[in-house]
Design a protein around this motif. Structure first.
Motif, PDB file in Angstrom:
ATOM      1  N   GLU A 180      42.144  10.208  44.891  1.00  0.00           N
ATOM      2  CA  GLU A 180      42.689   9.722  46.147  1.00  0.00           C
ATOM      3  C   GLU A 180      44.200   9.761  46.028  1.00  0.00           C
ATOM      4  O   GLU A 180      44.981   9.889  46.925  1.00  0.00           O
ATOM      5  CB  GLU A 180      42.379   7.905  45.958  1.00  0.00           C
ATOM      6  CG  GLU A 180      42.976   7.261  47.084  1.00  0.00           C
ATOM      7  CD  GLU A 180      42.081   7.261  48.509  1.00  0.00           C
ATOM      8  OE1 GLU A 180      40.908   8.030  48.415  1.00  0.00           O
ATOM      9  OE2 GLU A 180      42.373   6.887  49.436  1.00  0.00           O
ATOM     10  N   GLN A 181      44.751   9.593  44.863  1.00  0.00           N
ATOM     11  CA  GLN A 181      46.323   9.657  44.502  1.00  0.00           C
ATOM     12  C   GLN A 181      46.770  10.938  44.698  1.00  0.00           C
ATOM     13  O   GLN A 181      47.846  11.021  45.569  1.00  0.00           O
ATOM     14  CB  GLN A 181      46.526   9.239  43.302  1.00  0.00           C
ATOM     15  CG  GLN A 181      46.381   7.573  43.035  1.00  0.00           C
ATOM     16  CD  GLN A 181      47.221   7.029  44.005  1.00  0.00           C
ATOM     17  OE1 GLN A 181      46.612   6.130  44.659  1.00  0.00           O
ATOM     18  NE2 GLN A 181      48.325   7.142  44.084  1.00  0.00           N
ATOM     19  N   ILE A 182      46.136  12.011  44.677  1.00  0.00           N
ATOM     20  CA  ILE A 182      46.550  13.324  44.731  1.00  0.00           C
ATOM     21  C   ILE A 182      46.847  13.392  46.381  1.00  0.00           C
ATOM     22  O   ILE A 182      47.926  13.908  46.805  1.00  0.00           O
ATOM     23  CB  ILE A 182      45.667  14.514  44.135  1.00  0.00           C
ATOM     24  CG1 ILE A 182      45.286  14.466  42.821  1.00  0.00           C
ATOM     25  CG2 ILE A 182      46.031  15.871  44.656  1.00  0.00           C
ATOM     26  CD1 ILE A 182      44.301  15.247  42.338  1.00  0.00           C
ATOM     27  N   GLU A 183      45.836  12.891  46.977  1.00  0.00           N
ATOM     28  CA  GLU A 183      45.729  13.174  48.636  1.00  0.00           C
ATOM     29  C   GLU A 183      47.028  12.333  49.144  1.00  0.00           C
ATOM     30  O   GLU A 183      47.636  12.499  49.853  1.00  0.00           O
ATOM     31  CB  GLU A 183      44.549  12.939  49.066  1.00  0.00           C
ATOM     32  CG  GLU A 183      43.539  13.849  48.950  1.00  0.00           C
ATOM     33  CD  GLU A 183      42.155  13.595  49.890  1.00  0.00           C
ATOM     34  OE1 GLU A 183      42.247  13.243  50.834  1.00  0.00           O
ATOM     35  OE2 GLU A 183      41.084  13.978  49.150  1.00  0.00           O
ATOM     36  N   GLU A 184      47.129  11.002  48.554  1.00  0.00           N
ATOM     37  CA  GLU A 184      48.100  10.223  49.219  1.00  0.00           C
ATOM     38  C   GLU A 184      49.393  10.684  48.900  1.00  0.00           C
ATOM     39  O   GLU A 184      50.191  10.562  49.853  1.00  0.00           O
ATOM     40  CB  GLU A 184      47.920   8.781  48.796  1.00  0.00           C
ATOM     41  CG  GLU A 184      46.630   8.049  49.165  1.00  0.00           C
ATOM     42  CD  GLU A 184      46.387   6.611  49.079  1.00  0.00           C
ATOM     43  OE1 GLU A 184      47.378   5.985  48.245  1.00  0.00           O
ATOM     44  OE2 GLU A 184      45.553   6.067  49.483  1.00  0.00           O
ATOM     45  N   GLU A 185      49.888  11.162  47.801  1.00  0.00           N
ATOM     46  CA  GLU A 185      50.984  11.571  47.408  1.00  0.00           C
ATOM     47  C   GLU A 185      51.345  12.853  48.126  1.00  0.00           C
ATOM     48  O   GLU A 185      52.526  12.981  48.749  1.00  0.00           O
ATOM     49  CB  GLU A 185      51.125  11.930  45.745  1.00  0.00           C
ATOM     50  CG  GLU A 185      51.553  10.857  45.064  1.00  0.00           C
ATOM     51  CD  GLU A 185      51.862  11.314  43.545  1.00  0.00           C
ATOM     52  OE1 GLU A 185      52.254  12.242  43.574  1.00  0.00           O
ATOM     53  OE2 GLU A 185      51.401  10.516  42.593  1.00  0.00           O
ATOM     54  N   ALA A 186      50.379  13.671  48.264  1.00  0.00           N
ATOM     55  CA  ALA A 186      50.610  14.870  49.087  1.00  0.00           C
ATOM     56  C   ALA A 186      50.932  14.656  50.658  1.00  0.00           C
ATOM     57  O   ALA A 186      51.754  15.058  51.384  1.00  0.00           O
ATOM     58  CB  ALA A 186      49.623  15.800  49.058  1.00  0.00           C
ATOM     59  N   LEU A 187      50.298  13.445  51.273  1.00  0.00           N
ATOM     60  CA  LEU A 187      50.400  13.056  52.600  1.00  0.00           C
ATOM     61  C   LEU A 187      51.834  12.439  52.715  1.00  0.00           C
ATOM     62  O   LEU A 187      52.432  12.877  53.683  1.00  0.00           O
ATOM     63  CB  LEU A 187      49.393  11.934  53.061  1.00  0.00           C
ATOM     64  CG  LEU A 187      49.359  11.339  54.377  1.00  0.00           C
ATOM     65  CD1 LEU A 187      49.491  12.433  55.362  1.00  0.00           C
ATOM     66  CD2 LEU A 187      48.279  10.465  54.489  1.00  0.00           C
ATOM     67  N   ALA A 188      52.364  11.619  51.807  1.00  0.00           N
ATOM     68  CA  ALA A 188      53.619  10.917  51.931  1.00  0.00           C
ATOM     69  C   ALA A 188      54.625  12.063  51.679  1.00  0.00           C
ATOM     70  O   ALA A 188      55.677  11.882  52.557  1.00  0.00           O
ATOM     71  CB  ALA A 188      53.610   9.941  50.738  1.00  0.00           C
ATOM     72  N   ARG A 189      54.561  13.142  50.886  1.00  0.00           N
ATOM     73  CA  ARG A 189      55.494  14.229  50.733  1.00  0.00           C
ATOM     74  C   ARG A 189      55.429  14.945  52.236  1.00  0.00           C
ATOM     75  O   ARG A 189      56.560  15.294  52.460  1.00  0.00           O
ATOM     76  CB  ARG A 189      55.212  15.116  49.656  1.00  0.00           C
ATOM     77  CG  ARG A 189      55.394  14.508  48.409  1.00  0.00           C
ATOM     78  CD  ARG A 189      55.237  15.699  47.130  1.00  0.00           C
ATOM     79  NE  ARG A 189      55.904  15.003  45.927  1.00  0.00           N
ATOM     80  CZ  ARG A 189      55.310  14.462  44.818  1.00  0.00           C
ATOM     81  NH1 ARG A 189      53.780  14.593  45.357  1.00  0.00           N
ATOM     82  NH2 ARG A 189      55.400  13.828  44.123  1.00  0.00           N
ATOM     83  N   THR A 190      54.515  15.313  52.812  1.00  0.00           N
ATOM     84  CA  THR A 190      54.311  16.037  54.067  1.00  0.00           C
ATOM     85  C   THR A 190      55.300  15.177  55.186  1.00  0.00           C
ATOM     86  O   THR A 190      56.011  15.719  55.688  1.00  0.00           O
ATOM     87  CB  THR A 190      52.886  16.195  54.639  1.00  0.00           C
ATOM     88  OG1 THR A 190      52.214  16.664  53.556  1.00  0.00           O
ATOM     89  CG2 THR A 190      53.015  16.968  55.661  1.00  0.00           C
TER      90      THR A 190
END
Ligand code: OFO
Length: 167
Positions: free
Chosen positions: A126-136
């Motif tokens: 979950e964290q991998i996706e959440e961090e990637a989304l926040a960066r995008t």
């Protein structure tokens, strides 16, 4: 049965998730007062997701014979400078959450608690996706800068972004 050290660290994680929900709720409330309808709805949903993360941990701790403690909440900030400030805060916060999750995972390995280790993999993913989304999102905001038209479109388009949920 959970060993005490693991129970303690899962209870700390419950507090982290509860305070994440609270933090994003404060961001949503600020965005709502500024008329950013899309961002408001995104952040209310994000806050709800964090509450779900907390609940999942509470249920797990109790199911495994521990006692999940409902944590005290910190007062989040009331005011944010702008949307970039919000999403920079969100990214920094998620990076901190990832660090905390990794600490729980480390402890599981140290104590050979492979059941909790397995349970925690959901959070790791979950964290991998959440961090990637926040960066995008932050990258988009950097491109837009202060352009009002760009911010209007961003606020509309964020409604189509799905918050990660590996359920
Ligand atoms: Fe995004 O923090 Fe929960 O896990």
């Amino acid at each position: 049965m959970l060993i005490k050290a693991i129970e303690k660290s899962l209870n700390e994680q419950i507090s982290v998730e509860a305070n994440s929900s609270q933090f994003y709720l404060a961001m949503a409330s600020w965005a709502e007062t500024k008329g950013f309808d899309g961002v408001t709805s995104f952040l209310y949903k994000h806050s709800d997701e964090e509450r779900e993360h907390m609940l999942k941990l509470i249920r797990y701790v109790n199911e495994r014979g521990g006692h999940a403690v409902v944590p005290e909440l910190k007062k989040p900030p009331k005011v944010f400078d702008c949307l970039s400030h919000i999403f920079q805060n969100l990214l920094d916060h998620e990076i901190m959450v990832t660090k905390k999750i990794n600490e729980v995972v480390d402890l599981c390995l140290k104590h050979k608690d492979y059941t909790t280790h397995n349970f925690m993999q959901w959070y790791v993913a979950e964290q991998i996706e959440e961090e990637a989304l926040a960066r995008t999102i932050l990258d988009k905001l950097k491109l837009i800068g202060d352009d009002k038209g760009g911010l209007y479109l961003f606020d509309r388009d964020i409604l189509n972004i799905k918050i990660p949920n590996n359920n």
